[in-house]
Design an enzyme around this catalytic site. Structure first.
Site, short mmCIF file in Angstrom:
data_model
loop_
_atom_site.label_atom_id
_atom_site.label_comp_id
_atom_site.label_asym_id
_atom_site.label_seq_id
_atom_site.Cartn_x
_atom_site.Cartn_y
_atom_site.Cartn_z
N TYR A 232 13.13 56.51 114.99
CA TYR A 232 13.18 55.07 115.27
C TYR A 232 12.24 54.36 114.30
O TYR A 232 11.02 54.52 114.36
CB TYR A 232 12.73 54.76 116.69
CG TYR A 232 13.60 55.30 117.79
CD1 TYR A 232 14.85 55.87 117.54
CD2 TYR A 232 13.19 55.24 119.11
CE1 TYR A 232 15.64 56.36 118.56
CE2 TYR A 232 13.97 55.72 120.15
CZ TYR A 232 15.20 56.28 119.88
OH TYR A 232 15.97 56.76 120.89
N SER B 181 20.53 53.02 127.24
CA SER B 181 21.48 51.90 127.13
C SER B 181 22.11 51.57 128.48
O SER B 181 23.32 51.38 128.59
CB SER B 181 22.58 52.22 126.10
OG SER B 181 22.05 52.34 124.81
#
Length: 325
Positions: A55, A200
């Site tokens: 990330y 998510s």
């Protein structure tokens, strides 16, 4: 009841914080606001913080390290490895040497001497999962890792991995519009006594109502390459948020809170980790912990959703190829 990641593990909060968006996955970010969001989450009772070494090419771990190191005893740090970023995109990197080097680098960036939960983010087709998990087990034995997790794996691969070393958690996408885990993966997780970490859970923003037919994504936004956020797929998927919005309005709450409360009702072994880089969004998400959905509410939510759930692939072709199916 607070879930744990296995014997002798720290208790995790019922709602974690996904940190990927704090280093530009969905466009430009205010890092000071992101850091303030981390601290407010901690002070609000969130203990699980989820990141990954890919990330922001390590910047995400550095942000967590800088912000949370003074509060390390209050945080359950979860990070991922097993892929590396190239000009063509992410590629698997699951050899024992790859994993050991990655772990040492993550420990430095996170400013800690141990990682509470260390995931193999993707299965490397060139390396038997037994070898990868064996390398992670060595890191556990050395005290550098507390518990092992896997991400986006099939039930078959999960069983193979668990035979080498107990798998404490499996992270995969799970939400009102993405329920593939209910077929084989979630039952297998439960049979092994592991925990499902649902990433998510708000559909990368769609289940909050922030994505509409005319939405234009900022440069670098992941959703610009995901088919289900475009064209006819998106038009079909907007029916999901419209249905949830009607239910939310009837209960005087937000669509995000409905979506998260629904997931929290799937069991104490399911931990949603909604991502947020801003405090107002964090506060809205945390309010889901106080939202009670009755049996009638849950039936109404299921009845209101399209039978097909989400339409369109959740990743580009390259991203789908990395998932162990």
């Amino acid at each position: 009841m607070h879930p744990t990641l296995g014997p002798n593990s720290p208790a995790a909060s019922r709602l974690g914080l996904g940190c990927m968006s704090m280093t530009g996955t969905y466009g430009p970010i205010d890092t000071q606001e992101a850091a303030a969001t981390l601290l407010e989450a901690l002070d609000s009772g969130v203990t699980m913080f989820d990141t990954g070494d890919f990330y922001g090419d390590g910047a995400n771990e550095e942000l967590l390290g800088q912000t949370l190191a003074p509060h390390r005893d209050r945080a359950v740090l979860a990070t991922k490895t097993g892929v590396r970023r190239t000009a063509e995109g992410l590629v698997p990197a699951g050899s024992p040497d790859d994993l050991r080097r990655a772990c040492e680098a993550s420990l430095r960036r996170l400013r800690t001497d141990h990682i509470d939960l260390y995931y193999l983010a993707r299965i490397d087709p060139a390396v038997p999962v037994e070898e990868s998990v064996g390398a992670l087990a060595d890191l556990v034995a050395e005290g550098k890792v507390g518990h092992i997790g896997l991400s986006e794996v099939s039930a078959t691969t999960l069983r193979r991995a668990h035979a080498i070393h107990p798998i404490s958690a499996v992270q995969t996408e799970y939400s009102l519009w993405e329920r593939h885990v209910e077929n084989d993966i979630l039952p297998t997780i439960r049979s092994l006594g592991a925990t499902l970490i649902a990433y998510s859970p708000l559909g990368r923003g769609l289940l909050t109502g922030s994505v509409r037919a005319g939405t234009r994504y900022a440069p670098g936004d992941f959703r610009a390459t995901a088919p289900r956020y475009h064209g006819d797929d998106l038009k079909a998927n907007l029916a999901i948020i419209d249905a949830i919005s009607r239910i939310a309005a009837a209960k005087s709450t937000s669509p995000a809170q409905i979506a998260l409360a629904w997931l929290l009702n799937r069991g104490s072994d399911v931990i949603p980790i909604p991502g947020s880089s801003r405090r107002p969004h964090l506060r809205d998400n945390l309010a889901a912990l106080d939202l009670h959905l009755t049996a009638t509410d849950l039936r109404d939510i299921d009845a209101a959703l399209p039978d097909t759930r989400a339409q369109g692939a959740r990743y580009s072709d390259h991203g789908i190829a990395l998932i162990d199916q």
